[in-house]
Design a protein around this motif. Sequence first.
Motif, PDB file in Angstrom:
ATOM      1  N   LYS A  29      43.585 -21.906  55.682  1.00 25.25           N
ATOM      2  CA  LYS A  29      44.516 -22.945  55.236  1.00 25.25           C
ATOM      3  C   LYS A  29      44.981 -23.808  56.396  1.00 25.25           C
ATOM      4  CE  LYS A  29      46.162 -20.611  51.135  1.00 25.25           C
ATOM      5  NZ  LYS A  29      47.321 -20.145  50.369  1.00 25.25           N
ATOM      6  N   ALA A  30      45.095 -23.221  57.573  1.00 21.63           N
ATOM      7  CA  ALA A  30      45.528 -23.982  58.747  1.00 21.63           C
ATOM      8  C   ALA A  30      44.496 -25.050  59.121  1.00 21.63           C
ATOM      9  CB  ALA A  30      45.770 -23.035  59.918  1.00 21.63           C
ATOM     10  N   THR A  31      43.220 -24.696  59.037  1.00 21.61           N
ATOM     11  CA  THR A  31      42.161 -25.667  59.358  1.00 21.61           C
ATOM     12  C   THR A  31      42.143 -26.799  58.335  1.00 21.61           C
ATOM     13  OG1 THR A  31      40.849 -23.907  60.363  1.00 21.61           O
ATOM     14  CG2 THR A  31      39.692 -25.936  59.785  1.00 21.61           C
ATOM     15  N   ALA A  32      42.218 -26.441  57.061  1.00 18.50           N
ATOM     16  CA  ALA A  32      42.229 -27.460  56.007  1.00 18.50           C
ATOM     17  C   ALA A  32      43.444 -28.360  56.145  1.00 18.50           C
ATOM     18  CB  ALA A  32      42.209 -26.799  54.631  1.00 18.50           C
ATOM     19  N   ARG A  33      44.593 -27.780  56.464  1.00 20.05           N
ATOM     20  CA  ARG A  33      45.823 -28.560  56.654  1.00 20.05           C
ATOM     21  C   ARG A  33      45.684 -29.500  57.847  1.00 20.05           C
ATOM     22  NH1 ARG A  33      49.748 -29.793  53.451  1.00 20.05           N
ATOM     23  NH2 ARG A  33      49.689 -27.666  52.742  1.00 20.05           N
ATOM     24  N   ALA A  34      45.047 -29.053  58.922  1.00 20.50           N
ATOM     25  CA  ALA A  34      44.856 -29.894  60.106  1.00 20.50           C
ATOM     26  C   ALA A  34      43.978 -31.101  59.779  1.00 20.50           C
ATOM     27  CB  ALA A  34      44.247 -29.080  61.240  1.00 20.50           C
ATOM     28  N   VAL A  35      42.931 -30.893  58.978  1.00 21.54           N
ATOM     29  CA  VAL A  35      42.057 -32.003  58.591  1.00 21.54           C
ATOM     30  C   VAL A  35      42.820 -32.977  57.686  1.00 21.54           C
ATOM     31  CG1 VAL A  35      39.966 -32.611  57.302  1.00 21.54           C
ATOM     32  CG2 VAL A  35      39.941 -30.685  58.892  1.00 21.54           C
ATOM     33  N   GLU A  36      43.571 -32.459  56.726  1.00 20.37           N
ATOM     34  CA  GLU A  36      44.367 -33.329  55.852  1.00 20.37           C
ATOM     35  C   GLU A  36      45.391 -34.122  56.659  1.00 20.37           C
ATOM     36  OE1 GLU A  36      46.110 -30.911  52.807  1.00 20.37           O
ATOM     37  OE2 GLU A  36      44.242 -30.768  51.679  1.00 20.37           O
ATOM     38  N   ASP A  37      46.045 -33.471  57.617  1.00 17.60           N
ATOM     39  CA  ASP A  37      47.021 -34.171  58.459  1.00 17.60           C
ATOM     40  C   ASP A  37      46.368 -35.268  59.287  1.00 17.60           C
ATOM     41  OD1 ASP A  37      49.063 -32.629  57.455  1.00 17.60           O
ATOM     42  OD2 ASP A  37      49.120 -31.246  59.167  1.00 17.60           O
ATOM     43  N   THR A  85      28.716 -30.180  62.522  1.00 16.28           N
ATOM     44  CA  THR A  85      29.551 -29.500  63.510  1.00 16.28           C
ATOM     45  C   THR A  85      30.501 -30.513  64.135  1.00 16.28           C
ATOM     46  OG1 THR A  85      27.709 -28.028  63.979  1.00 16.28           O
ATOM     47  CG2 THR A  85      29.507 -28.042  65.557  1.00 16.28           C
ATOM     48  N   PRO A  86      31.804 -30.210  64.157  1.00 17.02           N
ATOM     49  CA  PRO A  86      32.744 -31.154  64.768  1.00 17.02           C
ATOM     50  C   PRO A  86      32.532 -31.241  66.273  1.00 17.02           C
ATOM     51  CG  PRO A  86      33.878 -29.145  64.093  1.00 17.02           C
ATOM     52  CD  PRO A  86      32.469 -29.029  63.621  1.00 17.02           C
ATOM     53  N   PRO A  87      32.904 -32.350  66.882  1.00 19.34           N
ATOM     54  CA  PRO A  87      32.756 -32.489  68.327  1.00 19.34           C
ATOM     55  C   PRO A  87      33.538 -31.393  69.054  1.00 19.34           C
ATOM     56  CG  PRO A  87      33.450 -34.557  67.324  1.00 19.34           C
ATOM     57  CD  PRO A  87      33.471 -33.533  66.267  1.00 19.34           C
ATOM     58  N   GLY A  88      32.867 -30.680  69.925  1.00 16.96           N
ATOM     59  CA  GLY A  88      33.501 -29.606  70.669  1.00 16.96           C
ATOM     60  C   GLY A  88      33.624 -28.301  69.899  1.00 16.96           C
ATOM     61  N   GLY A  89      33.055 -28.247  68.718  1.00 13.77           N
ATOM     62  CA  GLY A  89      33.143 -27.035  67.898  1.00 13.77           C
ATOM     63  C   GLY A  89      31.799 -26.356  67.791  1.00 13.77           C
ATOM     64  N   GLY A  90      31.801 -25.126  67.345  1.00 12.63           N
ATOM     65  CA  GLY A  90      30.563 -24.380  67.230  1.00 12.63           C
ATOM     66  C   GLY A  90      30.215 -24.013  65.799  1.00 12.63           C
ATOM     67  N   ARG A  91      31.138 -24.152  64.880  1.00 11.88           N
ATOM     68  CA  ARG A  91      30.921 -23.757  63.493  1.00 11.88           C
ATOM     69  C   ARG A  91      30.657 -25.002  62.640  1.00 11.88           C
ATOM     70  NH1 ARG A  91      35.056 -19.705  61.079  1.00 11.88           N
ATOM     71  NH2 ARG A  91      33.624 -18.271  62.074  1.00 11.88           N
ATOM     72  N   ALA A  92      29.682 -24.903  61.739  1.00 16.99           N
ATOM     73  CA  ALA A  92      29.345 -26.023  60.861  1.00 16.99           C
ATOM     74  C   ALA A  92      30.210 -25.971  59.608  1.00 16.99           C
ATOM     75  CB  ALA A  92      27.869 -25.980  60.487  1.00 16.99           C
ATOM     76  N   GLN A 121      34.247 -25.991  53.596  1.00 19.54           N
ATOM     77  CA  GLN A 121      33.468 -24.764  53.529  1.00 19.54           C
ATOM     78  C   GLN A 121      32.703 -24.573  54.822  1.00 19.54           C
ATOM     79  OE1 GLN A 121      30.802 -25.185  50.213  1.00 19.54           O
ATOM     80  NE2 GLN A 121      31.801 -23.522  49.128  1.00 19.54           N
ATOM     81  N   THR A 122      32.472 -23.309  55.169  1.00 19.02           N
ATOM     82  CA  THR A 122      31.593 -23.005  56.287  1.00 19.02           C
ATOM     83  C   THR A 122      30.169 -22.897  55.751  1.00 19.02           C
ATOM     84  OG1 THR A 122      31.856 -20.629  56.021  1.00 19.02           O
ATOM     85  CG2 THR A 122      33.410 -21.736  57.488  1.00 19.02           C
ATOM     86  N   ARG A 123      29.222 -22.794  56.661  1.00 18.99           N
ATOM     87  CA  ARG A 123      27.825 -22.711  56.247  1.00 18.99           C
ATOM     88  C   ARG A 123      27.560 -21.468  55.391  1.00 18.99           C
ATOM     89  NH1 ARG A 123      23.414 -25.620  57.406  1.00 18.99           N
ATOM     90  NH2 ARG A 123      24.353 -26.698  59.157  1.00 18.99           N
ATOM     91  N   GLY A 124      28.323 -20.425  55.566  1.00 18.91           N
ATOM     92  CA  GLY A 124      28.161 -19.211  54.762  1.00 18.91           C
ATOM     93  C   GLY A 124      28.726 -19.347  53.362  1.00 18.91           C
TER      94      GLY A 124
END
Length: 159
Positions: A135-143, A97-104, A126-129
């Motif tokens: 795409k926005a989340t993946a792009r934010a991590v890549e950035d 889980t990222p710091p300050g986040g609730g989803r794994a 990937q999420t736990r499910g």
Amino acid sequence: MALKTMSKIVLALVTVGGLAACGGPNVVPDAYTNPNNPNNIETDPNNTIWSIFRNNTADTTIAVNKYLWTASLEVLSFLPVQSVDPFTGVIVTGYGTPPGGGRAYRATVLVDDPALDARSLNVALQTRGGRAVSKATARAVEDAILSRARELRIADNRF
């Protein structure tokens, strides 16, 4: 019973025939006739069926960008690392889980080029499910990884 025995004999003959075909001499084409070797048989002892299992590429190196590699490990440091292979440029993490986040999430990172370029970095989240993230989340991590890699490169050039 006879059919079983016959199939075993046919299988044995095919196996022996296949193995016999592997061990024959390599005949050199007429254009390369060697007067010292009148039968035109290749006599190189290193050219055998077993030579395909030797490591003939000792000088081959696979390079990944060290800044992208280090930045990926730093940005995704909240995820437990499951496997790392610097020779192929693959980082596989477990769920975290990222710091300050609730989803794994879990991530797989591929750094496949020595250039410090966005095309050298591939991130799959990937999420736990088992669902892929937006795409926005993946792009934010890549950035974030690319920004950190640029910071590392700039800091390295100051020396």
